[in-house]
Design a protein around this motif. Structure first.
Motif, PDB file in Angstrom:
ATOM      1  N   HIS A 250       0.867  -1.180   0.000  1.00 45.77           N
ATOM      2  CA  HIS A 250       0.000   0.000   0.000  1.00 45.77           C
ATOM      3  C   HIS A 250       0.908   1.236   0.000  1.00 45.77           C
ATOM      4  O   HIS A 250       2.003   1.213   0.575  1.00 45.77           O
ATOM      5  N   PRO A 251       0.478   2.345  -0.633  1.00 49.65           N
ATOM      6  CA  PRO A 251       1.340   3.536  -0.699  1.00 49.65           C
ATOM      7  C   PRO A 251       1.845   3.995   0.670  1.00 49.65           C
ATOM      8  O   PRO A 251       2.986   4.490   0.780  1.00 49.65           O
ATOM      9  N   MET A 252       1.031   3.825   1.716  1.00 49.07           N
ATOM     10  CA  MET A 252       1.489   4.256   3.050  1.00 49.07           C
ATOM     11  C   MET A 252       2.582   3.317   3.558  1.00 49.07           C
ATOM     12  O   MET A 252       3.558   3.759   4.162  1.00 49.07           O
TER      13      MET A 252
ATOM     14  N   ALA B 209       5.715   4.196   1.689  1.00 46.81           N
ATOM     15  CA  ALA B 209       6.301   5.453   2.166  1.00 46.81           C
ATOM     16  C   ALA B 209       7.071   5.231   3.466  1.00 46.81           C
ATOM     17  O   ALA B 209       8.129   5.828   3.678  1.00 46.81           O
ATOM     18  N   PHE B 210       6.565   4.367   4.348  1.00 47.15           N
ATOM     19  CA  PHE B 210       7.290   4.081   5.598  1.00 47.15           C
ATOM     20  C   PHE B 210       8.637   3.417   5.281  1.00 47.15           C
ATOM     21  O   PHE B 210       9.642   3.692   5.933  1.00 47.15           O
ATOM     22  N   ARG B 211       8.653   2.551   4.270  1.00 48.61           N
ATOM     23  CA  ARG B 211       9.924   1.911   3.895  1.00 48.61           C
ATOM     24  C   ARG B 211      10.868   2.938   3.281  1.00 48.61           C
ATOM     25  O   ARG B 211      12.012   3.060   3.684  1.00 48.61           O
TER      26      ARG B 211
ATOM     27  N   LYS C 159       7.466  12.296   8.150  1.00 42.16           N
ATOM     28  CA  LYS C 159       7.797  12.418   6.715  1.00 42.16           C
ATOM     29  C   LYS C 159       7.104  11.330   5.906  1.00 42.16           C
ATOM     30  O   LYS C 159       6.583  11.571   4.813  1.00 42.16           O
ATOM     31  N   ALA C 160       7.112  10.111   6.455  1.00 37.18           N
ATOM     32  CA  ALA C 160       6.504   8.982   5.740  1.00 37.18           C
ATOM     33  C   ALA C 160       5.006   9.186   5.580  1.00 37.18           C
ATOM     34  O   ALA C 160       4.445   8.923   4.508  1.00 37.18           O
ATOM     35  N   VAL C 161       4.358   9.673   6.637  1.00 42.69           N
ATOM     36  CA  VAL C 161       2.902   9.871   6.558  1.00 42.69           C
ATOM     37  C   VAL C 161       2.583  10.939   5.516  1.00 42.69           C
ATOM     38  O   VAL C 161       1.655  10.781   4.708  1.00 42.69           O
ATOM     39  N   GLU C 162       3.374  12.009   5.509  1.00 43.87           N
ATOM     40  CA  GLU C 162       3.141  13.085   4.540  1.00 43.87           C
ATOM     41  C   GLU C 162       3.275  12.553   3.111  1.00 43.87           C
ATOM     42  O   GLU C 162       2.403  12.779   2.260  1.00 43.87           O
ATOM     43  N   ALA C 163       4.354  11.798   2.879  1.00 45.65           N
ATOM     44  CA  ALA C 163       4.597  11.263   1.525  1.00 45.65           C
ATOM     45  C   ALA C 163       3.566  10.194   1.170  1.00 45.65           C
ATOM     46  O   ALA C 163       3.062  10.147   0.043  1.00 45.65           O
TER      47      ALA C 163
END
Lengths: 267, 164
Positions: free
Chosen positions: B85-87, B90-92, B145-149
């Motif tokens: 999933h995109p979220m 992004a965390f990775r 940062k990950a959540v924003e992206a």
């Protein structure tokens, strides 16, 4: 958690009858206080009566000059409701300060007032706004509803159905939170309706939520944070624990009341 | 014991549970969906966040029997096969995890934030909204940062909501 029998009534009448039949049984609303208390084995009700499937207990509506909120309405719903935001913005703000987003998705107004945790937020809002707690049996003014630590005027078999808030001209809540539990160390709700000014304090009183009459009298002269300058609340009857001494909490009452008045004037 | 049925990650499931069984226990022990973690077990840390009928909740503070007939989404329900999933991606990408214990709850909360607040999130909003999720490794900077992206990627992908 100790075992219990679980009941899922479909109507308030069924819920009340189950409550009357099951001595020491408890109503389960959102469970955000009751379940943690049961997990810690601080409470061991032999029966839980879950209101989640009872129709018509959730919702927000304007009725004349009152804002009426169903007992099973979630904090997240109150916090984001346009009706609440228009009618009593300070109440929407208060609901948005309870717990955290996930807790607000489960916790309910009815559960909060019926539990009357001495550090919960809703009791302060009810008391300051002069709310009426509507049960399956009667209407109880907030002044008579909150009777002590985790104690209310609710009788056996009595279920909170709605809470009605009269619409006031100005109202706001200021809360100094315990950053871990997110409960109020001290929370002050201030409301002005015409010349009537009410200030309710949660988190501080050893006997639960109370009205700070000294602050109310000062604000009646002029509804301004300056009116509270130099007023120090006595520390007698104020809670002390590892988080704050009675003196510190007493000091916070005036500080939070000033912030609440400033916020109320700005609304 | 009580027989319960619900939909978890799009699949109909059922089980025989004691009324005191928590939703997180049902997910982990009955369904073996161990992505949902138990951290504090006192509804403070957020490691156990899942979505019930589209709302983020702490599954350590909800009874499984209360979820009868509900739609539940867990961290296992986000990815599309092997495609994150995109979220999650992004965390990775942004190193939003170290030990990873809080990550499932962080991601479920993050997806809920996007569902409620849209895909353009500022840092302040993200930090406020993550207040019910505790991380003891990262210091939160990379999570934010990950959540924003991840939110932006969800928006660009036509709001790939969770499987709910």
């Amino acid at each position: 958690m100790y075992a219990f029998s679980y009941h899922q009534p479909k109507t308030v009448r069924q819920a009340a009858s189950l409550l009357a039949k099951n001595e020491d049984g408890k109503i389960l609303a959102g469970g955000q206080t009751l379940l943690p208390t049961m997990k810690q084995r601080l409470a061991a009700p032999p029966a839980l009566i879950d209101l989640s499937k009872v129709e018509g207990l959730s919702g927000i509506e304007l009725k004349g000059r009152s804002l009426v909120i169903g007992a099973m309405t979630k904090h997240a719903h109150v916090a984001t409701s346009e009706i609440v935001r228009q009618a009593i913005p300070g109440l929407a703000d208060m609901a948005g300060l309870i717990g955290d987003p996930a807790v607000r998705n489960r916790g309910t107004i009815g559960g909060s007032v019926a539990n009357n945790d001495p550090a919960a937020d809703y009791p302060a809002a009810c008391l300051a706004l002069g709310a009426t707690i509507i049960t399956n049996m009667r209407k109880v003014p907030a002044d008579q509803f909150f009777t002590g630590l985790f104690e209310t005027a609710l009788e056996p078999g009595e279920v909170v159905v709605k809470v009605a808030f009269p619409i006031v001209s100005k109202a706001a809540y200021a809360k100094f939170r315990n950053p871990a539990s997110r409960y109020a160390m001290v929370g002050v709700f201030v409301a002005k309706r015409g010349s009537d000014i009410r200030v309710a304090v949660t988190g501080a009183g050893a006997n639960g939520v109370f009205r700070a009459t000294a602050l109310e009298e000062a604000l009646k002269k002029r509804f301004s944070p300056k009116s509270l300058d130099g007023i120090s609340m006595p520390a007698t009857g104020i809670n002390g624990d590892i988080h704050a001494s009675p003196e510190y909490r007493a000091h916070l009452i005036t500080v939070m009341a000033k912030r609440a008045v400033t916020a109320a004037i700005g609304k | 014991m009580t027989m319960i049925s619900m939909t978890v990650n799009g699949k109909a499931v059922s089980g025989n549970v004691e009324p005191r069984t928590l939703l997180v226990q049902f997910l982990r022990e009955n369904l073996r969906l161990t992505g949902t973690h138990v951290g504090c077990d006192t509804s403070q840390c957020g490691a156990c966040v899942v979505h019930v009928d589209g709302a983020a909740v702490k599954s350590c503070t909800m009874l499984a029997v209360s979820c009868e007939g509900s739609h539940v989404t867990t961290i296992e329900g986000l990815a599309n096969g092997t495609e994150l999933h995109p979220m999650q991606a992004a965390f990775r990408e942004h190193h939003g995890l170290q030990c990873g214990f809080c990550t499932p709850g962080m991601i479920m909360t993050a997806v809920d934030i996007v569902n409620r607040k849209g895909s353009t999130l500022d840092e302040h909003t993200i930090r406020e909204e993550l207040e019910g999720n505790i991380c003891r490794c990262t210091g939160y900077h990379n999570i934010v940062k990950a959540v924003e992206a991840g939110a932006q990627a969800m928006g660009a992908g036509g709001m790939q909501a969770a499987a709910e």
